[in-house]
Write a protein that holds these residues in place. Structure first.
Motif, mmCIF file in Angstrom:
data_model
loop_
_atom_site.group_PDB
_atom_site.id
_atom_site.type_symbol
_atom_site.label_atom_id
_atom_site.label_comp_id
_atom_site.label_asym_id
_atom_site.label_seq_id
_atom_site.Cartn_x
_atom_site.Cartn_y
_atom_site.Cartn_z
ATOM 1 N N ILE A 117 0.857 -1.184 0.000
ATOM 2 C CA ILE A 117 0.000 0.000 0.000
ATOM 3 C C ILE A 117 0.895 1.236 0.000
ATOM 4 O O ILE A 117 1.800 1.360 0.829
ATOM 5 N N ILE A 118 0.642 2.142 -0.923
ATOM 6 C CA ILE A 118 1.394 3.394 -0.985
ATOM 7 C C ILE A 118 0.557 4.496 -0.358
ATOM 8 O O ILE A 118 -0.597 4.710 -0.741
ATOM 9 N N ILE A 119 1.131 5.174 0.612
ATOM 10 C CA ILE A 119 0.487 6.324 1.252
ATOM 11 C C ILE A 119 1.265 7.572 0.871
ATOM 12 O O ILE A 119 2.486 7.624 1.038
ATOM 13 N N VAL A 120 0.571 8.557 0.358
ATOM 14 C CA VAL A 120 1.196 9.816 -0.046
ATOM 15 C C VAL A 120 0.891 10.878 1.003
ATOM 16 O O VAL A 120 -0.270 11.157 1.287
ATOM 17 N N GLY A 121 1.945 11.456 1.581
ATOM 18 C CA GLY A 121 1.782 12.522 2.563
ATOM 19 C C GLY A 121 1.892 12.023 3.994
ATOM 20 O O GLY A 121 1.206 11.055 4.362
ATOM 21 N N TRP A 122 2.750 12.655 4.773
ATOM 22 C CA TRP A 122 2.932 12.277 6.171
ATOM 23 C C TRP A 122 2.244 13.306 7.058
ATOM 24 O O TRP A 122 2.607 14.483 7.087
ATOM 25 N N ASN A 123 1.215 12.872 7.772
ATOM 26 C CA ASN A 123 0.462 13.732 8.674
ATOM 27 C C ASN A 123 -0.211 12.845 9.711
ATOM 28 O O ASN A 123 0.012 11.634 9.752
ATOM 29 N N GLU A 124 -1.019 13.432 10.546
ATOM 30 C CA GLU A 124 -1.664 12.666 11.614
ATOM 31 C C GLU A 124 -2.612 11.615 11.050
ATOM 32 O O GLU A 124 -2.720 10.509 11.568
ATOM 33 N N ARG A 125 -3.296 11.952 9.968
ATOM 34 C CA ARG A 125 -4.241 11.008 9.373
ATOM 35 C C ARG A 125 -3.512 9.795 8.795
ATOM 36 O O ARG A 125 -3.939 8.656 8.986
ATOM 37 N N SER A 126 -2.433 10.048 8.074
ATOM 38 C CA SER A 126 -1.690 8.924 7.493
ATOM 39 C C SER A 126 -1.000 8.102 8.574
ATOM 40 O O SER A 126 -0.856 6.885 8.440
ATOM 41 N N ARG A 127 -0.591 8.743 9.672
ATOM 42 C CA ARG A 127 0.032 8.000 10.774
ATOM 43 C C ARG A 127 -0.981 7.050 11.415
ATOM 44 O O ARG A 127 -0.680 5.881 11.674
ATOM 45 N N ILE A 128 -2.197 7.559 11.669
ATOM 46 C CA ILE A 128 -3.240 6.713 12.255
ATOM 47 C C ILE A 128 -3.625 5.596 11.293
ATOM 48 O O ILE A 128 -3.815 4.440 11.696
ATOM 49 N N LEU A 129 -3.726 5.932 9.998
ATOM 50 C CA LEU A 129 -4.042 4.923 8.989
ATOM 51 C C LEU A 129 -2.983 3.826 8.975
ATOM 52 O O LEU A 129 -3.308 2.635 8.929
ATOM 53 N N MET A 130 -1.724 4.226 9.022
ATOM 54 C CA MET A 130 -0.634 3.252 9.024
ATOM 55 C C MET A 130 -0.747 2.322 10.226
ATOM 56 O O MET A 130 -0.616 1.097 10.100
ATOM 57 N N ASN A 131 -0.992 2.889 11.413
ATOM 58 C CA ASN A 131 -1.103 2.082 12.624
ATOM 59 C C ASN A 131 -2.267 1.095 12.536
ATOM 60 O O ASN A 131 -2.151 -0.063 12.977
ATOM 61 N N ARG A 132 -3.379 1.528 11.973
ATOM 62 C CA ARG A 132 -4.546 0.645 11.872
ATOM 63 C C ARG A 132 -4.317 -0.462 10.842
ATOM 64 O O ARG A 132 -4.761 -1.601 11.044
ATOM 65 N N ILE A 133 -3.646 -0.138 9.749
ATOM 66 C CA ILE A 133 -3.347 -1.168 8.748
ATOM 67 C C ILE A 133 -2.456 -2.242 9.353
ATOM 68 O O ILE A 133 -2.701 -3.441 9.198
ATOM 69 N N LEU A 134 -1.417 -1.817 10.074
ATOM 70 C CA LEU A 134 -0.476 -2.764 10.667
ATOM 71 C C LEU A 134 -1.109 -3.547 11.814
ATOM 72 O O LEU A 134 -0.748 -4.694 12.066
ATOM 73 N N LYS A 135 -2.056 -2.920 12.510
ATOM 74 C CA LYS A 135 -2.759 -3.638 13.562
ATOM 75 C C LYS A 135 -3.652 -4.721 12.960
ATOM 76 O O LYS A 135 -3.772 -5.827 13.503
ATOM 77 N N HIS A 136 -4.270 -4.394 11.826
ATOM 78 C CA HIS A 136 -5.131 -5.360 11.137
ATOM 79 C C HIS A 136 -4.310 -6.465 10.485
ATOM 80 O O HIS A 136 -4.692 -7.639 10.511
ATOM 81 N N ASP A 137 -3.167 -6.085 9.882
ATOM 82 C CA ASP A 137 -2.300 -7.059 9.207
ATOM 83 C C ASP A 137 -0.844 -6.647 9.444
ATOM 84 O O ASP A 137 -0.292 -5.850 8.682
ATOM 85 N N PRO A 138 -0.206 -7.188 10.494
ATOM 86 C CA PRO A 138 1.175 -6.790 10.830
ATOM 87 C C PRO A 138 2.182 -7.055 9.717
ATOM 88 O O PRO A 138 3.248 -6.445 9.700
ATOM 89 N N LYS A 139 1.852 -7.948 8.795
ATOM 90 C CA LYS A 139 2.789 -8.277 7.724
ATOM 91 C C LYS A 139 2.598 -7.413 6.480
ATOM 92 O O LYS A 139 3.348 -7.557 5.507
ATOM 93 N N LYS A 140 1.631 -6.516 6.525
ATOM 94 C CA LYS A 140 1.355 -5.688 5.351
ATOM 95 C C LYS A 140 2.485 -4.691 5.126
ATOM 96 O O LYS A 140 2.920 -4.002 6.050
#
Length: 333
Positions: A117-140
């Motif tokens: 998954i490619i995320i463009v832009g580093w901010n609070e929203r993308s940080r929370i999104l990243m944490n939730r993706i990894l919580k859902h699938d740590p190997k993603k």
């Protein structure tokens, strides 16, 4: 001609590979020479190579030792040349490892994986999104493209960082855009809303130009840019300003009952899931599939059709092939 070709290929190799090949040739040379000089002491060429490596590394096991004067001279030359090469190789290897770690944290290393998954832009929203993706699938695997931060340590954030302009094909290709599973584009908080939308739409155009089928989720701040985002090729367009304005309105005029406070907490903890409508349900009206899902504790919220979200649709709306069902919790058929 063959010599020139060999030189061209050799000097284009990474320095660590060139050093390793040079050391290999040196050890092979000295091992072969000592075998022919003292065949009784070094019965095979491999015995000679073993002695050359042990001597060049200054380990000195003493299991093979030259006895003749010429053999000992060869040993001296080996220590002076091979030992220096091995020491230099180890030093360069350590330096290359440190440099790679530095380049990785500074976003200079290209990503070689796929289905990421490619995320463009580093901010609070993308940080929370990243944490939730990894919580859902740590190997993603997640790749972040951003030009506002200059360094990001993998130890702090388990993602692959690419420092650069996401509208530039070069940086999209460094993120291996052709093998990406989906792309999420967040609005740039460092710019005005209009400038941020222009940047996001240009990024959509660049992404779509490099991968014509990848799903693109883009955050648009102003209403008049929605059509432009669609024309650019966005798959899903999110309008956070509309949602937040509705919440603020409810809070201002219905603060005494606070009906949205519970909803905010619900949305914060809730994860929505998407599933393609099963073949056996194609042609059924929307209301007929609500009860079967509710019996299993699953709330059907709406559908996604042709890139548009339809929440709480008309009861008689017929499901068609390709519709995406939106449920509140995972649905295991």
């Amino acid at each position: 001609m063959n010599t020139e070709l060999f030189k061209h290929i050799y000097f284009r190799l990474p320095i660590l590979v060139r050093l390793f090949l040079t050391i290999l040739l040196v050890m092979l040379f000295f091992g072969t020479v000592i075998h022919f000089i003292e065949p009784k002491q070094f019965p095979t060429i491999f015995d000679g190579i073993w002695w050359a490596v042990v001597t060049g590394a200054t380990v000195g096991y003493g299991d093979y030792v030259p006895l003749t004067q010429l053999g000992r001279i060869i040993g001296i030359v080996l220590i002076l040349t091979g030992g220096g090469l091995l020491t230099f190789y180890i030093t360069q290897f350590a330096a290359a490892t440190v440099q790679h770690e530095s380049d990785l944290s500074r976003g200079k290393v290209a990503y070689k994986g796929n289905h990421h998954i490619i995320i463009v832009g580093w901010n609070e929203r993308s940080r929370i999104l990243m944490n939730r993706i990894l919580k859902h699938d740590p190997k993603k695997e997640i790749v972040l493209i951003d030009q506002t931060v200059s360094q990001m340590s993998y130890r702090d954030f388990p993602i692959h960082f690419i420092h650069g302009d996401p509208t530039d094909d070069y940086f999209l290709q460094k993120a291996n855009i052709k093998e990406a599973e989906r792309v999420v584009i967040t609005a740039d908080d460092h710019k005005s809303e209009k400038q941020a939308d222009n940047q996001s739409i240009l990024t959509v155009v660049a992404v779509r130009g490099n991968h014509d089928k990848v799903p693109i989720i883009v955050e648009v701040m102003t209403y008049n840019q929605i059509d432009n985002a669609k024309r650019a090729g966005a798959s899903t367009i999110l309008r956070p300003n509309d949602f937040m304005s509705a919440l603020l309105y409810q809070e201002v005029f219905k603060a005494h009952s606070k009906p949205f406070e519970t909803i905010i907490h619900f949305l914060d903890a809730q994860q929505f899931h998407h599933y393609e409508v099963p073949e056996e349900w194609v042609g059924y009206p929307f209301h007929e599939i609500i009860n079967p899902l509710q019996k299993n504790g699953r709330l059907l919220l709406g559908i996604q059709r042709d890139g548009e979200w339809i929440f709480n649709p008309q009861r008689e709306l017929l499901l068609v092939k390709g519709d995406i069902l939106i449920t509140s919790i995972p649905w295991e058929r």
